[in-house]
Scaffold this motif. Structure first.
Motif, PDB file in Angstrom:
ATOM      1  N   GLU A  77     -12.698  -5.310   0.553  1.00 40.19           N
ATOM      2  CA  GLU A  77     -12.276  -4.181  -0.263  1.00 40.19           C
ATOM      3  C   GLU A  77     -10.870  -4.429  -0.800  1.00 40.19           C
ATOM      4  O   GLU A  77     -10.181  -5.358  -0.383  1.00 40.19           O
ATOM      5  CB  GLU A  77     -12.276  -2.890   0.557  1.00 40.19           C
ATOM      6  CG  GLU A  77     -11.261  -2.891   1.691  1.00 40.19           C
ATOM      7  CD  GLU A  77     -11.212  -1.571   2.440  1.00 40.19           C
ATOM      8  OE1 GLU A  77     -12.001  -0.664   2.100  1.00 40.19           O
ATOM      9  OE2 GLU A  77     -10.373  -1.446   3.353  1.00 40.19           O
ATOM     10  N   MET A  78     -10.467  -3.561  -1.723  1.00 44.00           N
ATOM     11  CA  MET A  78      -9.095  -3.589  -2.214  1.00 44.00           C
ATOM     12  C   MET A  78      -8.497  -2.201  -2.079  1.00 44.00           C
ATOM     13  O   MET A  78      -9.115  -1.213  -2.480  1.00 44.00           O
ATOM     14  CB  MET A  78      -9.022  -4.026  -3.674  1.00 44.00           C
ATOM     15  CG  MET A  78      -7.600  -4.013  -4.209  1.00 44.00           C
ATOM     16  SD  MET A  78      -7.463  -4.620  -5.890  1.00 44.00           S
ATOM     17  CE  MET A  78      -5.694  -4.397  -6.155  1.00 44.00           C
ATOM     18  N   ASN A  79      -7.305  -2.110  -1.495  1.00 44.49           N
ATOM     19  CA  ASN A  79      -6.584  -0.850  -1.388  1.00 44.49           C
ATOM     20  C   ASN A  79      -5.448  -0.832  -2.407  1.00 44.49           C
ATOM     21  O   ASN A  79      -4.701  -1.808  -2.518  1.00 44.49           O
ATOM     22  CB  ASN A  79      -6.024  -0.663   0.024  1.00 44.49           C
ATOM     23  CG  ASN A  79      -7.129  -0.474   1.042  1.00 44.49           C
ATOM     24  OD1 ASN A  79      -8.052   0.300   0.823  1.00 44.49           O
ATOM     25  ND2 ASN A  79      -7.054  -1.208   2.142  1.00 44.49           N
ATOM     26  N   THR A  80      -5.327   0.256  -3.126  1.00 40.26           N
ATOM     27  CA  THR A  80      -4.359   0.316  -4.220  1.00 40.26           C
ATOM     28  C   THR A  80      -2.974   0.714  -3.720  1.00 40.26           C
ATOM     29  O   THR A  80      -2.366   1.679  -4.196  1.00 40.26           O
ATOM     30  CB  THR A  80      -4.839   1.312  -5.296  1.00 40.26           C
ATOM     31  OG1 THR A  80      -5.085   2.582  -4.672  1.00 40.26           O
ATOM     32  CG2 THR A  80      -6.127   0.825  -5.940  1.00 40.26           C
ATOM     33  N   ARG A  81      -2.484  -0.038  -2.753  1.00 39.73           N
ATOM     34  CA  ARG A  81      -1.162   0.228  -2.173  1.00 39.73           C
ATOM     35  C   ARG A  81      -0.759  -0.961  -1.316  1.00 39.73           C
ATOM     36  O   ARG A  81      -1.590  -1.817  -0.994  1.00 39.73           O
ATOM     37  CB  ARG A  81      -1.215   1.482  -1.304  1.00 39.73           C
ATOM     38  CG  ARG A  81      -2.272   1.387  -0.208  1.00 39.73           C
ATOM     39  CD  ARG A  81      -2.368   2.645   0.617  1.00 39.73           C
ATOM     40  NE  ARG A  81      -3.526   2.641   1.504  1.00 39.73           N
ATOM     41  CZ  ARG A  81      -3.572   2.060   2.703  1.00 39.73           C
ATOM     42  NH1 ARG A  81      -2.502   1.400   3.146  1.00 39.73           N
ATOM     43  NH2 ARG A  81      -4.660   2.118   3.445  1.00 39.73           N
ATOM     44  N   VAL A  82       0.510  -0.983  -0.956  1.00 36.16           N
ATOM     45  CA  VAL A  82       0.921  -1.949   0.060  1.00 36.16           C
ATOM     46  C   VAL A  82       0.509  -1.391   1.415  1.00 36.16           C
ATOM     47  O   VAL A  82       0.387  -0.177   1.592  1.00 36.16           O
ATOM     48  CB  VAL A  82       2.444  -2.206   0.034  1.00 36.16           C
ATOM     49  CG1 VAL A  82       2.848  -2.882  -1.251  1.00 36.16           C
ATOM     50  CG2 VAL A  82       3.229  -0.921   0.233  1.00 36.16           C
ATOM     51  N   GLN A  83       0.273  -2.271   2.369  1.00 34.11           N
ATOM     52  CA  GLN A  83      -0.133  -1.837   3.698  1.00 34.11           C
ATOM     53  C   GLN A  83       0.916  -2.244   4.724  1.00 34.11           C
ATOM     54  O   GLN A  83       1.907  -2.901   4.401  1.00 34.11           O
ATOM     55  CB  GLN A  83      -1.507  -2.423   4.036  1.00 34.11           C
ATOM     56  CG  GLN A  83      -2.592  -1.903   3.091  1.00 34.11           C
ATOM     57  CD  GLN A  83      -3.999  -2.307   3.480  1.00 34.11           C
ATOM     58  OE1 GLN A  83      -4.942  -1.891   2.850  1.00 34.11           O
ATOM     59  NE2 GLN A  83      -4.173  -3.140   4.500  1.00 34.11           N
ATOM     60  N   VAL A  84       0.684  -1.819   5.959  1.00 34.45           N
ATOM     61  CA  VAL A  84       1.656  -2.044   7.031  1.00 34.45           C
ATOM     62  C   VAL A  84       2.071  -3.511   7.116  1.00 34.45           C
ATOM     63  O   VAL A  84       3.233  -3.841   7.336  1.00 34.45           O
ATOM     64  CB  VAL A  84       1.058  -1.580   8.380  1.00 34.45           C
ATOM     65  CG1 VAL A  84       1.995  -1.913   9.529  1.00 34.45           C
ATOM     66  CG2 VAL A  84       0.777  -0.087   8.340  1.00 34.45           C
ATOM     67  N   GLU A  85       1.112  -4.409   6.890  1.00 41.66           N
ATOM     68  CA  GLU A  85       1.361  -5.834   7.107  1.00 41.66           C
ATOM     69  C   GLU A  85       2.047  -6.543   5.945  1.00 41.66           C
ATOM     70  O   GLU A  85       2.236  -7.766   5.994  1.00 41.66           O
ATOM     71  CB  GLU A  85       0.055  -6.545   7.444  1.00 41.66           C
ATOM     72  CG  GLU A  85      -1.008  -6.459   6.367  1.00 41.66           C
ATOM     73  CD  GLU A  85      -1.890  -5.229   6.467  1.00 41.66           C
ATOM     74  OE1 GLU A  85      -2.964  -5.228   5.853  1.00 41.66           O
ATOM     75  OE2 GLU A  85      -1.505  -4.260   7.154  1.00 41.66           O
ATOM     76  N   HIS A  86       2.442  -5.816   4.907  1.00 42.05           N
ATOM     77  CA  HIS A  86       3.059  -6.490   3.750  1.00 42.05           C
ATOM     78  C   HIS A  86       4.370  -7.185   4.135  1.00 42.05           C
ATOM     79  O   HIS A  86       4.815  -8.107   3.450  1.00 42.05           O
ATOM     80  CB  HIS A  86       3.307  -5.498   2.613  1.00 42.05           C
ATOM     81  CG  HIS A  86       4.489  -4.593   2.823  1.00 42.05           C
ATOM     82  ND1 HIS A  86       4.422  -3.431   3.548  1.00 42.05           N
ATOM     83  CD2 HIS A  86       5.771  -4.700   2.406  1.00 42.05           C
ATOM     84  CE1 HIS A  86       5.610  -2.851   3.567  1.00 42.05           C
ATOM     85  NE2 HIS A  86       6.447  -3.602   2.884  1.00 42.05           N
ATOM     86  N   CYS A  87       4.967  -6.758   5.248  1.00 44.65           N
ATOM     87  CA  CYS A  87       6.270  -7.315   5.661  1.00 44.65           C
ATOM     88  C   CYS A  87       6.201  -8.814   5.953  1.00 44.65           C
ATOM     89  O   CYS A  87       7.154  -9.550   5.666  1.00 44.65           O
ATOM     90  CB  CYS A  87       6.783  -6.582   6.890  1.00 44.65           C
ATOM     91  SG  CYS A  87       6.844  -4.793   6.704  1.00 44.65           S
ATOM     92  N   VAL A  88       5.082  -9.281   6.529  1.00 47.29           N
ATOM     93  CA  VAL A  88       5.018 -10.707   6.857  1.00 47.29           C
ATOM     94  C   VAL A  88       4.957 -11.550   5.583  1.00 47.29           C
ATOM     95  O   VAL A  88       5.487 -12.669   5.538  1.00 47.29           O
ATOM     96  CB  VAL A  88       3.821 -11.029   7.780  1.00 47.29           C
ATOM     97  CG1 VAL A  88       4.043 -10.433   9.159  1.00 47.29           C
ATOM     98  CG2 VAL A  88       2.506 -10.552   7.190  1.00 47.29           C
TER      99      VAL A  88
END
Length: 354
Positions: free
Chosen positions: A51-62
Motif C-alpha cells: 500500500e501507499m500512505n499519503t504521509r510520512v510515517q514514524v520510521e522516516h527518521c532512519v
C-alpha cells in the motif's frame, strides 16, 4: 525497531533499485505530489507492493539519517508548490541508522499498555544520536492516546557499529516512574537473530523470552502525594488470548461503609466473595473508555465469556467473565471512562443443584 538500509545480505543494490522503481511508478500512476510512504513485503527474495500512505510515517527518521535529507521540509516544499531542494540523482545513502520506538508498554506482559506519570527524564546524547520526543520531566503518558514516548534514532558507519551505539544510547536513557520498551529493545538487539537481520518473530511470540526482558528492578510508579496506590494482578483476554496484567492504581471502589460514613481502605488482598466459585467482583484491569458492553444485569454467563470491551491506547481490550454465574450488578456504561480497579460486574455463583 526500524533500520535503514536493510542488511546487504537481505536486500542487495539490484533489489533496492527495483523497490525504488516500484514506489516511483506507484506515485506517478496517480499523479501524486507530496511526501508519502510506500509499503511492501519481502518474502524469499521477492518483493510485493502492499500500500501507499499519503504521509510520512514514524520510521522516516532512519531514511533522513542515512540520506541527510529533511523529508518533512521537502514535503512542505512540495505542498507549497515549490521544487524540491534535491534531485533523485543527488540522493546517496551513507552508513546505517536504527530507530527504537520508546513506548509506554510492558513487553514482559505481552506489550500491555503501561500509562503513568514521569519523574526524572534524561535523554541520551552524543554524536550520531537523535531523540524525537513528546514528553519531559514531570510529564504524563495517559491511556487515551498512543503510548509512544519518543523515537530514539542512531547513526554509524555500518550496522554493527550502529547497533553498538543504540545499545549505549538505550542504556543512557532514563525515564523514571514509567514502564517502557527500553529493556526489550536492549535484549533484542543483543540476540543472534538481530545480528543475522532476522525478523525476530519467534522471539516476540515466545512468552518466556518476553518475560525475561522485564527490568531487573521493578519500576516505582510516580503517584500524587497522599493518594493510596495498590498493585493488583488480573488475567485478561484479548482477541481470544489470555494475558497476566499487573495494574497499579487506586483501591477498588465500594466495600463496607464504616461508622461516620467513611469507607475503610481495603487491604491489598481483600476482595468481595460469595463463598462459592471464587470472588464475585470483576474489576477493570486498566484505565480507558468503555467501548462496548455485550451483556446485561441478570444474564447467566460462563467463565471466559465476553462481557465488554475497553478501549485504551488505540487497543481494544476484551474483558471476559472470571467465573460462571449470574450477573448481579453491572455498573458500567458504553462510552463512559473507566479507571483501573473500577468494578465491571458482580457475578454470583448459581446455587448448586440439590
Amino acid at each position: 525497531i526500524e533500520e535503514s538500509p536493510a542488511a546487504e545480505w537481505v536486500v542487495d543494490e539490484a533489489l533496492r533499485a527495483k523497490i525504488g522503481k516500484i514506489g516511483v511508478e506507484a506515485a506517478k500512476a496517480v499523479d501524486y505530489v507530496g511526501a508519502g510512504t510506500v509499503e511492501g513485503l519481502l518474502q524469499d527474495g521477492e518483493y510485493f507492493f502492499l500500500e501507499m500512505n499519503t504521509r510520512v510515517q514514524v520510521e522516516h527518521c532512519v531514511t533522513e539519517m542515512t540520506t541527510g535529507i529533511d523529508i518533512v521540509r521537502e514535503g512542505i516544499r512540495a505542498a507549497a508548490g515549490e521544487t524540491l531542494s534535491v534531485t533523485q540523482d543527488q540522493v546517496e545513502m551513507r552508513g546505517h541508522a536504527i530507530e527504537c520506538r520508546i513506548n509506554a508498554e510492558n513487553a514482559a506482559k505481552n506489550f500491555a499498555p503501561a500509562p503513568g506519570k514521569i519523574g526524572r527524564y534524561i535523554e541520551p546524547s552524543g554524536p550520531g544520536v537523535r531523540v524525537d520526543s513528546g514528553v519531559g520531566e514531570n510529564g504524563e503518558v495517559t491511556p487515551m492516546y498512543d503510548p509512544m514516548v519518543a523515537k530514539l534514532i542512531v547513526w554509524d558507519v555500518d550496522r554493527e557499529r550502529a547497533t553498538a551505539r543504540m545499545l549505549r544510547a538505550l542504556d543512557e536513557y532514563e525515564i523514571e516512574g514509567l514502564t517502557t520498551l527500553i529493556p526489550f529493545h536492549s535484549a533484542l538487539l543483543a540476540t543472534e537473530q538481530w545480528r543475522e537481520a532476522d525478523t525476530c518473530r519467534e522471539l516476540t511470540e515466545d512468552k518466556e523470552w518476553l518475560k525475561s526482558t522485564a527490568p531487573e528492578t521493578p519500576v516505582e510508579r510516580i503517584t500524587d502525594d497522599g493518594d493510596e496506590k495498590l498493585e493488583q494482578q488480573y488475567t485478561v483476554e484479548v482477541s481470544g488470548r489470555r494475558f497476566d496484567v499487573n495494574v497499579i492504581g487506586p483501591p477498588p471502589v465500594g466495600g463496607v461503609v464504616a461508622a461516620g460514613g467513611a469507607a475503610p481502605k481495603p487491604k491489598r488482598t481483600e476482595r468481595k466473595s460469595s463463598g462459592g466459585g471464587g470472588a464475585d467482583t470483576l474489576e477493570a484491569p486498566l484505565q480507558g473508555n468503555m467501548w462496548k458492553v455485550v451483556v446485561k444485569a441478570g444474564d447467566t454467563v460462563e467463565e471466559g465469556q465476553l462481557l465488554c470491551i475497553i478501549e485504551a491506547m488505540k487497543m481494544e481490550n476484551e474483558i471476559t467473565a472470571h467465573k460462571a454465574g449470574v450477573i448481579a450488578e453491572l455498573p458500567i456504561t458504553e462510552g463512559a471512562p473507566i479507571g483501573a480497579g473500577d468494578p465491571i460486574a458482580r457475578i454470583v455463583s448459581e446455587p448448586a443443584a440439590q
